[in-house]
Design an enzyme around this catalytic site. Structure first.
Site, PDB file in Angstrom:
ATOM      1  N   CYS A   1       0.841  -1.190   0.000  1.00 22.28           N
ATOM      2  CA  CYS A   1       0.000   0.000   0.000  1.00 22.28           C
ATOM      3  C   CYS A   1       0.881   1.246   0.000  1.00 22.28           C
ATOM      4  O   CYS A   1       1.884   1.296   0.702  1.00 22.28           O
ATOM      5  CB  CYS A   1      -0.888  -0.013   1.241  1.00 22.28           C
ATOM      6  SG  CYS A   1      -2.008   1.386   1.379  1.00 22.28           S
TER       7      CYS A   1
ATOM      8  N   HIS B   1      -9.435  -3.955  -1.169  1.00 26.49           N
ATOM      9  CA  HIS B   1      -8.408  -3.141  -0.520  1.00 26.49           C
ATOM     10  C   HIS B   1      -8.869  -1.680  -0.447  1.00 26.49           C
ATOM     11  O   HIS B   1      -8.777  -1.039   0.600  1.00 26.49           O
ATOM     12  CB  HIS B   1      -7.096  -3.277  -1.302  1.00 26.49           C
ATOM     13  CG  HIS B   1      -5.947  -2.531  -0.727  1.00 26.49           C
ATOM     14  ND1 HIS B   1      -4.937  -3.150  -0.030  1.00 26.49           N
ATOM     15  CD2 HIS B   1      -5.621  -1.208  -0.762  1.00 26.49           C
ATOM     16  CE1 HIS B   1      -4.037  -2.237   0.350  1.00 26.49           C
ATOM     17  NE2 HIS B   1      -4.440  -1.050  -0.099  1.00 26.49           N
ATOM     18  N   GLU B   2      -9.394  -1.156  -1.567  1.00 25.00           N
ATOM     19  CA  GLU B   2      -9.814   0.252  -1.593  1.00 25.00           C
ATOM     20  C   GLU B   2     -11.092   0.476  -0.783  1.00 25.00           C
ATOM     21  O   GLU B   2     -11.234   1.504  -0.118  1.00 25.00           O
ATOM     22  CB  GLU B   2      -9.993   0.733  -3.034  1.00 25.00           C
ATOM     23  CG  GLU B   2      -8.731   0.648  -3.889  1.00 25.00           C
ATOM     24  CD  GLU B   2      -7.477   1.225  -3.246  1.00 25.00           C
ATOM     25  OE1 GLU B   2      -7.568   2.203  -2.476  1.00 25.00           O
ATOM     26  OE2 GLU B   2      -6.383   0.693  -3.514  1.00 25.00           O
TER      27      GLU B   2
ATOM     28  N   HIS C   1     -10.035   0.878   2.707  1.00 19.41           N
ATOM     29  CA  HIS C   1      -9.552   2.235   2.988  1.00 19.41           C
ATOM     30  C   HIS C   1     -10.715   3.161   3.301  1.00 19.41           C
ATOM     31  O   HIS C   1     -10.645   3.963   4.233  1.00 19.41           O
ATOM     32  CB  HIS C   1      -8.769   2.801   1.793  1.00 19.41           C
ATOM     33  CG  HIS C   1      -7.326   2.449   1.787  1.00 19.41           C
ATOM     34  ND1 HIS C   1      -6.464   2.773   2.805  1.00 19.41           N
ATOM     35  CD2 HIS C   1      -6.580   1.803   0.862  1.00 19.41           C
ATOM     36  CE1 HIS C   1      -5.257   2.348   2.524  1.00 19.41           C
ATOM     37  NE2 HIS C   1      -5.290   1.745   1.335  1.00 19.41           N
TER      38      HIS C   1
END
Length: 183
Positions: A113, A156-157, A160
């Site tokens: 990341c 993953h996003e 976030h």
């Protein structure tokens, strides 16, 4: 086969975005859940364009979320076209208020990341997902089905946007590694 992005293109964002600085852990914005957004708000559209511009100039970057540029909002972009582990590819796109509504075929995989530049880690994620979201600019609702690396990038996003880093998903300290290649 129909286009799950409904013909959305980068032109829906208007002008090209600006490259923004990426924040690194332990910045507090990375651990706060982002607010849902109005995908037709000019500020959100501009943010999506800025995320894409920043992603494009960042070597090895396949996705970038608003919290990574200091904005606690549920907006992110993804582009896995060049990545060797992709099977399904939807090109470059941005999504708002995304949620995983189906997940299956869980597999471990190594993740890194931009906001955690010195570490990578093994994270178990679904290798097939269905994501529902809204497109910035048009405000159209979409249902995107994908797999393999693109599925991992979306999760993953979305993490976030929920205030989570990949480090929050690793099995333990034994699954965290010093990054060997700096992009």
């Amino acid at each position: 086969m129909s286009d799950p992005l409904g013909g959305w293109t980068l032109e829906a964002l208007g002008e090209p975005g600006d490259v923004l600085p990426v924040v690194a852990a332990p910045d507090a914005v990375l651990s706060r859940a982002g607010a849902e957004v109005d995908p037709t708000d000019p500020k959100v559209i501009r943010l999506a364009a800025d995320l894409i511009a920043t992603m494009r100039v960042s070597p090895g970057c396949v996705g970038l979320a608003a919290p990574q540029v200091g904005v606690p909002a549920q907006v992110f972009c993804v582009d896995v076209v060049e990545h060797p582990k992709t099977t399904t590819v939807h090109g470059t796109f941005a999504l708002c208020n995304a949620k995983v509504v189906e997940a299956s075929r869980w597999r471990p995989g190594r993740e890194g990341c931009m906001s955690v530049p010195d570490l990578t880690g093994d994270v178990k994620r679904a290798s097939r997902v269905v994501v529902e979201a809204v497109l910035p600019g048009t405000g159209a609702s979409v249902r995107l089905t994908t797999d393999a690396f693109e599925a991992r990038a979306l999760q993953h996003e979305i993490d976030h946007c929920a205030g989570l880093l990949f480090l929050d998903r690793v099995a333990g300290a034994h699954a965290v590694y010093q990054r060997k290649v700096y992009l």
